[in-house]
Design a protein around this motif. Structure first.
Motif, PDB file in Angstrom:
ATOM      1  N   GLN A 402       0.857  -1.193   0.000  1.00  0.00           N
ATOM      2  CA  GLN A 402       0.000   0.000   0.000  1.00  0.00           C
ATOM      3  C   GLN A 402       0.889   1.238   0.000  1.00  0.00           C
ATOM      4  OE1 GLN A 402      -2.758   0.142   3.264  1.00  0.00           O
ATOM      5  NE2 GLN A 402      -3.568   2.151   2.714  1.00  0.00           N
ATOM      6  N   PRO A 403       0.723   2.147  -0.943  1.00  0.00           N
ATOM      7  CA  PRO A 403       1.598   3.320  -1.020  1.00  0.00           C
ATOM      8  C   PRO A 403       1.481   4.192   0.225  1.00  0.00           C
ATOM      9  CG  PRO A 403       0.338   3.053  -3.043  1.00  0.00           C
ATOM     10  CD  PRO A 403      -0.262   2.114  -2.044  1.00  0.00           C
ATOM     11  N   PHE A 404       2.587   4.833   0.578  1.00  0.00           N
ATOM     12  CA  PHE A 404       2.525   5.818   1.651  1.00  0.00           C
ATOM     13  C   PHE A 404       1.630   6.967   1.195  1.00  0.00           C
ATOM     14  CE2 PHE A 404       6.866   4.134   2.795  1.00  0.00           C
ATOM     15  CZ  PHE A 404       6.496   3.612   4.030  1.00  0.00           C
ATOM     16  N   PRO A 405       0.735   7.440   2.054  1.00  0.00           N
ATOM     17  CA  PRO A 405      -0.152   8.549   1.663  1.00  0.00           C
ATOM     18  C   PRO A 405       0.633   9.807   1.306  1.00  0.00           C
ATOM     19  CG  PRO A 405      -0.940   7.472   3.660  1.00  0.00           C
ATOM     20  CD  PRO A 405       0.440   6.930   3.400  1.00  0.00           C
ATOM     21  N   GLY A 406       0.115  10.543   0.349  1.00  0.00           N
ATOM     22  CA  GLY A 406       0.773  11.775  -0.064  1.00  0.00           C
ATOM     23  C   GLY A 406       0.940  12.761   1.074  1.00  0.00           C
ATOM     24  N   ARG A 407      -0.013  12.798   2.008  1.00  0.00           N
ATOM     25  CA  ARG A 407       0.082  13.746   3.113  1.00  0.00           C
ATOM     26  C   ARG A 407       1.249  13.412   4.042  1.00  0.00           C
ATOM     27  NH1 ARG A 407      -4.184  10.398   3.976  1.00  0.00           N
ATOM     28  NH2 ARG A 407      -4.324   9.271   5.974  1.00  0.00           N
ATOM     29  N   TRP A 408       1.677  12.141   4.065  1.00  0.00           N
ATOM     30  CA  TRP A 408       2.841  11.776   4.882  1.00  0.00           C
ATOM     31  C   TRP A 408       4.111  12.402   4.289  1.00  0.00           C
ATOM     32  CZ3 TRP A 408       2.583   6.003   6.831  1.00  0.00           C
ATOM     33  CH2 TRP A 408       1.359   5.804   7.492  1.00  0.00           C
ATOM     34  N   TYR A 409       4.195  12.388   2.953  1.00  0.00           N
ATOM     35  CA  TYR A 409       5.332  13.041   2.298  1.00  0.00           C
ATOM     36  C   TYR A 409       5.282  14.544   2.535  1.00  0.00           C
ATOM     37  CZ  TYR A 409       6.248   8.723  -0.338  1.00  0.00           C
ATOM     38  OH  TYR A 409       6.545   7.431  -0.698  1.00  0.00           O
ATOM     39  N   LYS A 410       4.103  15.119   2.367  1.00  0.00           N
ATOM     40  CA  LYS A 410       3.944  16.563   2.527  1.00  0.00           C
ATOM     41  C   LYS A 410       4.285  17.003   3.947  1.00  0.00           C
ATOM     42  CE  LYS A 410       0.584  20.284   1.737  1.00  0.00           C
ATOM     43  NZ  LYS A 410      -0.820  20.607   1.294  1.00  0.00           N
ATOM     44  N   HIS A 411       3.964  16.152   4.909  1.00  0.00           N
ATOM     45  CA  HIS A 411       4.234  16.438   6.325  1.00  0.00           C
ATOM     46  C   HIS A 411       5.724  16.328   6.640  1.00  0.00           C
ATOM     47  CE1 HIS A 411       2.927  16.996  10.455  1.00  0.00           C
ATOM     48  NE2 HIS A 411       3.582  15.926  10.837  1.00  0.00           N
ATOM     49  N   GLY A 412       6.486  15.697   5.773  1.00  0.00           N
ATOM     50  CA  GLY A 412       7.917  15.518   6.014  1.00  0.00           C
ATOM     51  C   GLY A 412       8.261  14.258   6.782  1.00  0.00           C
ATOM     52  N   THR A 413       7.265  13.403   7.014  1.00  0.00           N
ATOM     53  CA  THR A 413       7.501  12.167   7.761  1.00  0.00           C
ATOM     54  C   THR A 413       8.189  11.118   6.906  1.00  0.00           C
ATOM     55  OG1 THR A 413       5.572  12.565   9.157  1.00  0.00           O
ATOM     56  CG2 THR A 413       6.363  10.304   9.044  1.00  0.00           C
ATOM     57  N   ILE A 414       7.888  11.096   5.606  1.00  0.00           N
ATOM     58  CA  ILE A 414       8.445  10.105   4.694  1.00  0.00           C
ATOM     59  C   ILE A 414       9.255  10.805   3.611  1.00  0.00           C
ATOM     60  CG2 ILE A 414       7.925   8.222   3.083  1.00  0.00           C
ATOM     61  CD1 ILE A 414       7.067   7.545   5.860  1.00  0.00           C
ATOM     62  N   LYS A 415      10.430  10.235   3.331  1.00  0.00           N
ATOM     63  CA  LYS A 415      11.254  10.678   2.207  1.00  0.00           C
ATOM     64  C   LYS A 415      11.514   9.477   1.305  1.00  0.00           C
ATOM     65  CE  LYS A 415      11.956  14.839   4.042  1.00  0.00           C
ATOM     66  NZ  LYS A 415      11.490  16.099   3.414  1.00  0.00           N
ATOM     67  N   ARG A 416      11.651   9.744   0.004  1.00  0.00           N
ATOM     68  CA  ARG A 416      11.818   8.660  -0.974  1.00  0.00           C
ATOM     69  C   ARG A 416      12.849   9.053  -2.015  1.00  0.00           C
ATOM     70  NH1 ARG A 416       9.604   7.281  -6.022  1.00  0.00           N
ATOM     71  NH2 ARG A 416       9.034   5.068  -6.303  1.00  0.00           N
ATOM     72  N   ALA A 417      13.653   8.076  -2.405  1.00  0.00           N
ATOM     73  CA  ALA A 417      14.631   8.318  -3.468  1.00  0.00           C
ATOM     74  C   ALA A 417      14.990   6.996  -4.128  1.00  0.00           C
ATOM     75  CB  ALA A 417      15.892   8.983  -2.915  1.00  0.00           C
ATOM     76  N   SER A 418      15.449   7.072  -5.360  1.00  0.00           N
ATOM     77  CA  SER A 418      15.785   5.848  -6.102  1.00  0.00           C
ATOM     78  C   SER A 418      17.120   5.264  -5.664  1.00  0.00           C
ATOM     79  CB  SER A 418      15.812   6.133  -7.605  1.00  0.00           C
ATOM     80  OG  SER A 418      16.762   7.164  -7.898  1.00  0.00           O
ATOM     81  N   THR A 419      17.965   6.080  -5.041  1.00  0.00           N
ATOM     82  CA  THR A 419      19.266   5.608  -4.572  1.00  0.00           C
ATOM     83  C   THR A 419      19.476   6.017  -3.121  1.00  0.00           C
ATOM     84  OG1 THR A 419      20.434   7.642  -5.212  1.00  0.00           O
ATOM     85  CG2 THR A 419      20.226   5.899  -6.894  1.00  0.00           C
ATOM     86  N   LEU A 420      20.413   5.354  -2.477  1.00  0.00           N
ATOM     87  CA  LEU A 420      20.747   5.716  -1.102  1.00  0.00           C
ATOM     88  C   LEU A 420      21.360   7.106  -1.035  1.00  0.00           C
ATOM     89  CD1 LEU A 420      22.164   2.324   0.252  1.00  0.00           C
ATOM     90  CD2 LEU A 420      20.086   3.499   1.023  1.00  0.00           C
ATOM     91  N   ALA A 421      22.165   7.452  -2.038  1.00  0.00           N
ATOM     92  CA  ALA A 421      22.762   8.784  -2.059  1.00  0.00           C
ATOM     93  C   ALA A 421      21.670   9.850  -2.164  1.00  0.00           C
ATOM     94  CB  ALA A 421      23.749   8.905  -3.220  1.00  0.00           C
ATOM     95  N   GLY A 422      20.671   9.586  -3.018  1.00  0.00           N
ATOM     96  CA  GLY A 422      19.569  10.527  -3.136  1.00  0.00           C
ATOM     97  C   GLY A 422      18.757  10.617  -1.858  1.00  0.00           C
ATOM     98  N   LEU A 423      18.589   9.488  -1.169  1.00  0.00           N
ATOM     99  CA  LEU A 423      17.850   9.488   0.092  1.00  0.00           C
ATOM    100  C   LEU A 423      18.614  10.281   1.147  1.00  0.00           C
ATOM    101  CD1 LEU A 423      15.240   8.247   1.325  1.00  0.00           C
ATOM    102  CD2 LEU A 423      16.702   6.454   2.282  1.00  0.00           C
TER     103      LEU A 423
END
Length: 592
Positions: A402-423
């Motif tokens: 189940q995808p993380f809700p968009g509001r979690w990203y907007k809140h700053g609780t979740i970050k996502r990146a394709s690489t560890l360096a990007g994360l």
């Protein structure tokens, strides 16, 4: 919600109990069983307190439920265990009394309420490798209960920590399996069992509640049967003293101050101060926030403050029933199984691991604050996971995939990146450090040995792990992008510090003498568990026991032997002295 205050405030009773959580309801029920005229005063419009919001575990060794399951090892091993993990932070007589009287309290609750407990299979003590610790666990939980037994009073049940559909009761024994998603056969079977329970309850027109709700509802039913009035929206403002003895309380209700006198004693069971930012800033480690706690929003420390003003000593005010917590937009999520499952790590602002992520939650948060004290920077920390982990396991109430809700990203609780360096760039940590940390951890996952922090070695680490992962069920590689970082802050279930009490739950002054007529239990008292946590239910267990013991002491009872009937005692007693006269001047302590 029925709304509005309920019940009339009496002018005088034998026992005044403050707070309608586990401690207060236990004290009131026991006092009533002695024939004491009792009233329970509750600040809010609800009953149940933080107990109603909890998982409902109770850690009381050698109780009837453990014996019925063939899982009791007596209390001597438990004494050895508390000696080892609590030590002299709490007097041994208080620890031993808790263990010695605990089974009696559980019998009393069984015999005087509809609450029935069962062993939680293999939910390990939190430090099972310590002397006396038990890998198979000593925790019990309540069976589901039909809320209809309390009628309209059910509308006053304290709101839950997380909302669930009607009759969707997930027990502690269920959650362990469900958290693994489809990784084991037990996951879908358990979910089907939960759905069947819900369906049957609907057909029977039941309103089933489990966990802490079941304890709260069952105790509330017991109080109704015992004729103990619960007066809502009556907030303690001061304790009334006469010649050094507590003889009643002042409460705020309907915009006015009222006095309720207590002939025999006052029991404070009003919870901790987790929702009082001023007290947190004064006593607790920094940073701190009232937004990180899952405790009741009404726990603002009123009972503790009243006790301090009356001359009580306090202890453990810098500690809490901590837990690494995810600050979601809808409120904090107490991070439990997520940390134990393989394929996750927690890093600090330097991009490095600093603990065994699967530690018991109090100990894990102590590690977070240790880093703050040394200036390393552990708040916030970040849980790093990959797509494999996200696709396999439940996470903060979300199903696998189940995808993380968009509001979690907007809140700053979740970050996502394709690489560890990007994360690393997303969370503001050095990329090289994060990549090196993950690479080293992946090596541990492949070998099965966490050479840095020993994750997966304790029986507790394994409880919420994935048994299908080898060689270590708590270690899994993090190598399948995209990668995610989840913010972690030092949250809590409630504060641990409070009024210092003895083995009879009497509140003590700094010189060790008891304040006559004053008792405390639950999170309003300094925890019998000291700075640690023995196992699931290490908060509710002491609340139930010391609330009960307070009532016993008030009644003049010892070891469960009832004193003279309170009604007989009142009839034979000479007229009340002037300090108890409702028309006499009231002496109240000066505010600090």
């Amino acid at each position: 919600m029925t709304g509005g205050p309920t019940g009339a405030l009496p002018a005088e009773v034998d026992v005044v109990v403050v707070g309608a959580g586990a401690a207060g309801m236990s004290a009131a029920l026991r006092a009533a069983s002695h024939g004491l005229e009792t009233v329970l005063l509750e600040k809010s419009e609800y009953f149940g307190g933080s107990t109603a919001r909890s998982g409902g575990g109770v850690w009381i060794p050698d109780n009837y439920a453990l014996r019925a399951a063939g899982e009791s090892d007596g209390i001597e091993a438990a004494k050895t265990y508390l000696d080892a993990i609590v030590g002299d932070v709490v007097p041994k007589v208080r620890r031993d009394t808790y263990l010695e009287r605990g089974p009696e309290v559980m019998d009393f609750i069984r015999d005087h309420s509809p609450v029935r407990f069962r062993w939680v299979p293999e939910y390990a003590d939190y430090q099972p490798e310590q002397p006396g610790g038990r890998a198979r666990g000593r925790s019990v939980e309540p069976d589901p209960i039909d809320g209809r037994i309390i009628g309209e009073e059910l509308d006053r049940l304290h709101p839950q920590y997380t909302k669930a559909p009607a009759n969707m009761v997930v027990l502690q024994r269920d959650f362990r399996k469900i958290s693994l998603g489809l990784r084991t056969l037990g996951g879908p079977i358990t979910m089907l069992r939960v759905l069947l329970r819900r369906t049957l309850a609907g057909l029977r027109r039941q309103r089933l509640f489990g966990m802490g709700n079941a304890i709260a509802i069952g105790l509330r039913k017991a109080l109704m049967d015992a004729g103990v009035p619960v007066v809502h929206e009556a907030e303690l403002s001061e304790l009334v003293l006469s010649e050094g003895r507590v003889v009643g309380v002042k409460v705020l209700r309907d915009g006015a101050e009222h006095v309720v006198r207590a002939r025999r004693g006052v029991v404070i069971g009003s919870g901790g101060f987790e929702r009082n930012l001023e007290m947190r800033e004064k006593y607790q480690p920094k940073p701190t926030s009232v937004d990180w706690t899952t405790g009741s929003q009404f726990n603002t420390g009123g009972g503790i403050s009243a006790g301090i003003t009356a001359g009580a000593e306090v202890a453990l005010m810098d500690d809490s029933w901590w837990g690494p917590t995810i600050p979601l937009p809808s409120g904090p999520w107490f991070c439990l199984a997520e940390r134990n499952l393989p394929g996750s790590i927690i890093v600090n602002q330097a991009g490095k691991r600093y603990m065994n992520e699967a530690l018991p939650y109090v100990e894990a948060t102590h590690k977070i604050y240790e880093g703050e004290a040394t200036g390393v920077g552990h708040v916030p920390s970040w849980m790093v996971i990959d797509t494999r982990y996200r696709n396999r396991y439940l996470f903060a109430g979300l199903f696998p995939r189940q995808p993380f809700p968009g509001r979690w990203y907007k809140h700053g609780t979740i970050k996502r990146a394709s690489t560890l360096a990007g994360l690393a760039e997303e969370i503001g940590v050095p990329a090289a450090a994060l990549e090196a940390t993950v690479e080293r951890f992946n090596g541990f996952a492949r070998s099965g040995i966490d050479e840095d922090f020993g994750r997966g070695e304790s029986a507790y680490d394994k409880y919420y792990s994935d048994p299908t992962v080898k060689p270590n069920p708590s270690l899994g590689t993090i190598d399948q992008g995209p990668f995610y970082a989840v913010k972690i802050v030092p949250g809590d279930l409630g504060t641990k510090g409070g009024l210092v009490t003895d083995e009879r739950a009497r509140v003590l002054r700094p010189d060790g003498s008891p304040i006559e007529g004053l008792y405390a239990a639950g999170n309003a008292s300094a925890a019998v568990m000291g700075h640690t946590y023995p196992g699931p239910g290490g908060t509710i267990g002491p609340a139930l026991v010391f609330g009960y013991l307070a009532a016993d002491d008030i009644a003049g009872s010892s070891g469960g032997r009832a004193a003279t009937s309170a009604s007989e005692e009142r009839a034979s007693r000479p007229p009340l002295p002037q300090e108890y006269d409702a028309q006499a001047p009231i002496e109240t302590p000066s505010r600090q």
